[in-house]
Design a protein around this motif. Structure first.
Motif, PDB file in Angstrom:
ATOM      1  N   THR A   1       2.097  -1.823   6.201  1.00  0.00           N
ATOM      2  CA  THR A   1       1.590  -1.410   4.716  1.00  0.00           C
ATOM      3  C   THR A   1       0.110  -0.990   4.904  1.00  0.00           C
ATOM      4  OG1 THR A   1       1.046  -3.706   4.031  1.00  0.00           O
ATOM      5  CG2 THR A   1       3.333  -2.855   3.497  1.00  0.00           C
ATOM      6  N   PHE A   2      -0.375  -0.324   4.076  1.00  0.00           N
ATOM      7  CA  PHE A   2      -1.781  -0.017   3.716  1.00  0.00           C
ATOM      8  C   PHE A   2      -1.998   0.471   2.328  1.00  0.00           C
ATOM      9  CE2 PHE A   2       0.157   3.875   5.949  1.00  0.00           C
ATOM     10  CZ  PHE A   2      -0.140   4.860   5.024  1.00  0.00           C
ATOM     11  N   GLU A   3      -3.071   0.400   1.726  1.00  0.00           N
ATOM     12  CA  GLU A   3      -3.525   0.962   0.422  1.00  0.00           C
ATOM     13  C   GLU A   3      -4.190   2.150   0.560  1.00  0.00           C
ATOM     14  OE1 GLU A   3      -5.471  -2.288  -1.467  1.00  0.00           O
ATOM     15  OE2 GLU A   3      -4.022  -3.671  -0.899  1.00  0.00           O
ATOM     16  N   ILE A   4      -3.829   3.108  -0.285  1.00  0.00           N
ATOM     17  CA  ILE A   4      -4.569   4.461  -0.306  1.00  0.00           C
ATOM     18  C   ILE A   4      -5.457   4.333  -1.522  1.00  0.00           C
ATOM     19  CG2 ILE A   4      -4.733   6.784  -0.618  1.00  0.00           C
ATOM     20  CD1 ILE A   4      -1.649   6.939   0.615  1.00  0.00           C
ATOM     21  N   ASN A   5      -6.679   4.456  -1.571  1.00  0.00           N
ATOM     22  CA  ASN A   5      -7.701   4.154  -2.693  1.00  0.00           C
ATOM     23  C   ASN A   5      -8.494   5.812  -2.743  1.00  0.00           C
ATOM     24  OD1 ASN A   5      -7.247   1.484  -3.223  1.00  0.00           O
ATOM     25  ND2 ASN A   5      -9.014   0.754  -2.072  1.00  0.00           N
TER      26      ASN A   5
END
Length: 181
Positions: A61-65
């Motif tokens: 998983t990763f977060e896109i900001n």
């Protein structure tokens, strides 16, 4: 050398490797219609790898900001979205007769990184292109064959005999008694 001068040793070693570069596209629906993209970062990347047959699956998983302007470039907002992914990496084996090859070491050669962030043609969403790359190694038990010296290891018998010479120059009266202080 005769057959008796060889030994088989069971050892852990890297028995397979693989590498994969991936590009993926993600659509983010922000709270407000974007006017322009001001920046896009990928953070909080987490992953785990496991062997499945002759391949390694990496789930992560990763977060896109995405920082963007809205209301005709008069205000700014931040859109955050968590993304899940699964990459399957094919392995190249060096030894077909491997035992216990379930240990996997996975390294992110290229952490997830934003290649491009743009506004969708309808003007309501943000399109983000991300790249990542992984290198994996599989550790397994394999058999190695070594030649045995029939004379043994005689040259190692006196490897510590010259240490006594270094102690001849020591002065025992040089020691200071710290309890008197």
């Amino acid at each position: 050398m005769s057959q008796s001068h060889y030994r088989e040793i069971l050892a852990k070693a890297v028995v397979a490797k693989g590498r994969k570069y991936t590009k993926s596209s993600h659509t983010i629906t922000p709270a407000h219609h974007p006017s322009s993209i001001l920046g896009c970062w990928i953070i909080n990347h987490k992953y785990e790898a496991r062997k499945i047959g002759k391949k390694v699956e990496i789930r992560g998983t990763f977060e896109i900001n995405t920082w963007y302007s809205t209301q005709h470039n008069t205000k700014t907002e931040l859109a955050c979205e968590k993304v899940q992914y699964s990459d399957v990496i094919s392995l190249k084996y060096r030894d077909p007769d491997v035992q216990d090859d379930e240990e996997v070491i996975a390294k992110a050669v290229q952490q997830p990184n934003c290649i491009e962030a743009s506004i969708s043609p309808d003007g309501q969403q943000i399109l983000v292109n991300v790249e990542r790359e992984f290198f994996v190694e599989v550790i397994g038990e394999t058999m190695i064959c070594v030649a045995v010296n029939p004379d043994g290891c005689n040259d190692d018998d006196d490897w510590g005999s010259d240490l006594e010479d270094e102690f001849e120059d020591l002065r025992p009266d040089f020691m200071v008694d710290f309890e008197d202080e």
